[in-house]
Design a protein around this motif. Sequence first.
Motif, mmCIF file in Angstrom:
data_model
loop_
_atom_site.group_PDB
_atom_site.id
_atom_site.type_symbol
_atom_site.label_atom_id
_atom_site.label_comp_id
_atom_site.label_asym_id
_atom_site.label_seq_id
_atom_site.Cartn_x
_atom_site.Cartn_y
_atom_site.Cartn_z
ATOM 1 N N ALA A 78 60.387 47.731 -92.081
ATOM 2 C CA ALA A 78 61.422 47.011 -92.725
ATOM 3 C C ALA A 78 62.337 48.339 -93.609
ATOM 4 N N LEU A 79 61.950 49.671 -93.611
ATOM 5 C CA LEU A 79 62.691 50.684 -94.421
ATOM 6 C C LEU A 79 63.758 51.110 -93.203
ATOM 7 N N ARG A 80 64.732 51.373 -93.794
ATOM 8 C CA ARG A 80 66.103 51.579 -93.033
ATOM 9 C C ARG A 80 66.605 53.171 -93.460
ATOM 10 N N GLY A 81 67.248 53.798 -92.554
ATOM 11 C CA GLY A 81 67.845 55.231 -92.807
ATOM 12 C C GLY A 81 66.696 56.234 -92.782
ATOM 13 N N ILE A 82 65.511 56.139 -92.483
ATOM 14 C CA ILE A 82 64.437 56.871 -92.053
ATOM 15 C C ILE A 82 64.196 57.124 -90.963
ATOM 16 N N THR A 83 63.729 58.456 -90.477
ATOM 17 C CA THR A 83 63.488 58.906 -89.053
ATOM 18 C C THR A 83 61.945 58.587 -88.767
ATOM 19 N N LYS A 84 61.436 57.772 -88.282
ATOM 20 C CA LYS A 84 60.097 57.364 -88.110
ATOM 21 C C LYS A 84 59.817 56.684 -86.888
ATOM 22 N N PRO A 85 58.618 56.624 -86.456
ATOM 23 C CA PRO A 85 58.296 55.926 -85.061
ATOM 24 C C PRO A 85 58.486 54.370 -85.383
ATOM 25 N N ALA A 86 58.893 53.637 -84.427
ATOM 26 C CA ALA A 86 59.067 52.105 -84.360
ATOM 27 C C ALA A 86 57.761 51.440 -84.428
ATOM 28 N N SER A 127 65.084 74.385 -87.446
ATOM 29 C CA SER A 127 66.782 74.189 -87.517
ATOM 30 C C SER A 127 67.162 73.491 -88.947
ATOM 31 N N ASP A 128 68.282 74.027 -88.966
ATOM 32 C CA ASP A 128 68.894 73.387 -90.250
ATOM 33 C C ASP A 128 69.084 71.962 -90.218
ATOM 34 N N VAL A 129 69.225 71.327 -88.981
ATOM 35 C CA VAL A 129 69.300 69.764 -88.732
ATOM 36 C C VAL A 129 68.236 69.164 -89.073
ATOM 37 N N TRP A 130 67.095 69.823 -88.653
ATOM 38 C CA TRP A 130 65.745 69.386 -89.010
ATOM 39 C C TRP A 130 65.375 69.432 -90.554
ATOM 40 N N TRP A 131 66.087 70.225 -91.033
ATOM 41 C CA TRP A 131 65.826 70.168 -92.847
ATOM 42 C C TRP A 131 66.855 68.995 -93.418
ATOM 43 N N GLU A 132 67.990 68.994 -92.845
ATOM 44 C CA GLU A 132 68.829 68.003 -93.243
ATOM 45 C C GLU A 132 68.382 66.673 -92.942
ATOM 46 N N THR A 133 67.646 66.436 -91.845
ATOM 47 C CA THR A 133 67.285 64.948 -91.690
ATOM 48 C C THR A 133 65.984 64.502 -92.153
ATOM 49 N N LEU A 134 64.942 65.761 -92.771
ATOM 50 C CA LEU A 134 64.054 65.377 -93.516
ATOM 51 C C LEU A 134 64.739 65.108 -95.035
ATOM 52 N N SER A 135 65.491 65.746 -95.495
ATOM 53 C CA SER A 135 66.068 65.368 -96.914
ATOM 54 C C SER A 135 66.749 63.881 -96.709
ATOM 55 N N GLU A 230 59.489 78.009 -100.943
ATOM 56 C CA GLU A 230 60.757 78.192 -101.335
ATOM 57 C C GLU A 230 61.831 77.264 -100.879
ATOM 58 N N ARG A 231 61.846 77.357 -99.422
ATOM 59 C CA ARG A 231 62.661 76.537 -98.762
ATOM 60 C C ARG A 231 62.567 74.975 -99.109
ATOM 61 N N VAL A 232 61.366 74.409 -99.311
ATOM 62 C CA VAL A 232 61.022 73.281 -99.792
ATOM 63 C C VAL A 232 61.716 72.962 -101.002
#
Length: 285
Positions: A78-86, A127-135, A230-232
Amino acid sequence: MTLSVPSARAVDLRVERVDDVLERVERSLHVHLDRNSLVRKRRSIGARTQRDTWVRIERRSLARVGRQGWDGIECAEALRGITKPAWHAGVAWRDAEDAVMWRADETALLPGEPIGSSVVAVAPELSDVWWETLSASLDALAEQRTNRIATPDTESVTQELVIETIRGVFPDSFDMTVKHWRPAHADVNWANMTAPEFCLFDWEDWGMAPRGLDAASLWGASLAVPALAERVRAERRHDFESREGKLMTLFVCAKILGPYAHPEDPRLEPARSMAERLVKDLQAG
C-alpha cells in the motif's frame, strides 16, 4: 493474568530440512520453486519461481509474531512513492509441531543484485541517481501513515527499548524522549538494496520508529568505509541533524559497541568517536 507463549525450538534454516515447507508453499501459491536458486538464511529461505517471481519464506516464533502480525511485505504494497518489489500473493500457517508460524510472500524479481552483505568493507560504486532514488524513497516512506510498529531483529521499537539500549552502553544522563515517530523500513543495510538500479526490499519489519532510524542504520552499516559513511550522512543530513536522528545514531552506536561487539570490528573506533560527540550534544540540549 498474563498468558505465556510456548517456546519454539531453535532452528537454523541454513541447515534444517525444509522439503515439506517448500512443497506446501508450492501447493498454496501454485508455483514451482527453482531449487537451484535457493538462498538460505538463518530464519528465511528465498527462491525463484517458474513465472519469474521470487518467494521468500520465513519461520518465526509465536512470541515474535506480536500483536501486529508479521505481514509486513504484504502491507508494504500500500506504500506509494517508494522503489520496492511489487507484492503478488502470500500464505501463512501455524506449525503443527512447534510454537512457530510460517509465512511465504511472492514478489516481483529484484531489478539487480543485492549490493553486498549487511555491513560492507569496500565502497560500492553507486551513481548519483541511485542516491537520489534512495533519498526519495525514504522521504516518501516518512510521509505514509500506519499503525504498525517497526520490529528490527523481530523486536518492537519502543521508547523503552531506545532508553534501555542506549543506557546499557552510555549511562550518561540526558533526555531520551522520542517526540517524532515516522514509518521506517527498519532494516536498511547493504544486503537489502540493489544496484546499479536502486530497489529496497525485505519489508517484513517496517513500521513506526523514531525519525532517523533508517539513515542511522545505513550509516552504521557503512562505518568500515569512512567515505561511504560520510556520504550517507550527507545524503540524509536533515535526519541526522534532528534530535531523534542523533538519538538513533547513538542507538546504532550502542548496538555496535555493546556486549556482543567483536574486538576486531573496524566500526568500533568511529562509532565510539561519534558516540562521544553525540552524548555531549544531547546533554547540551
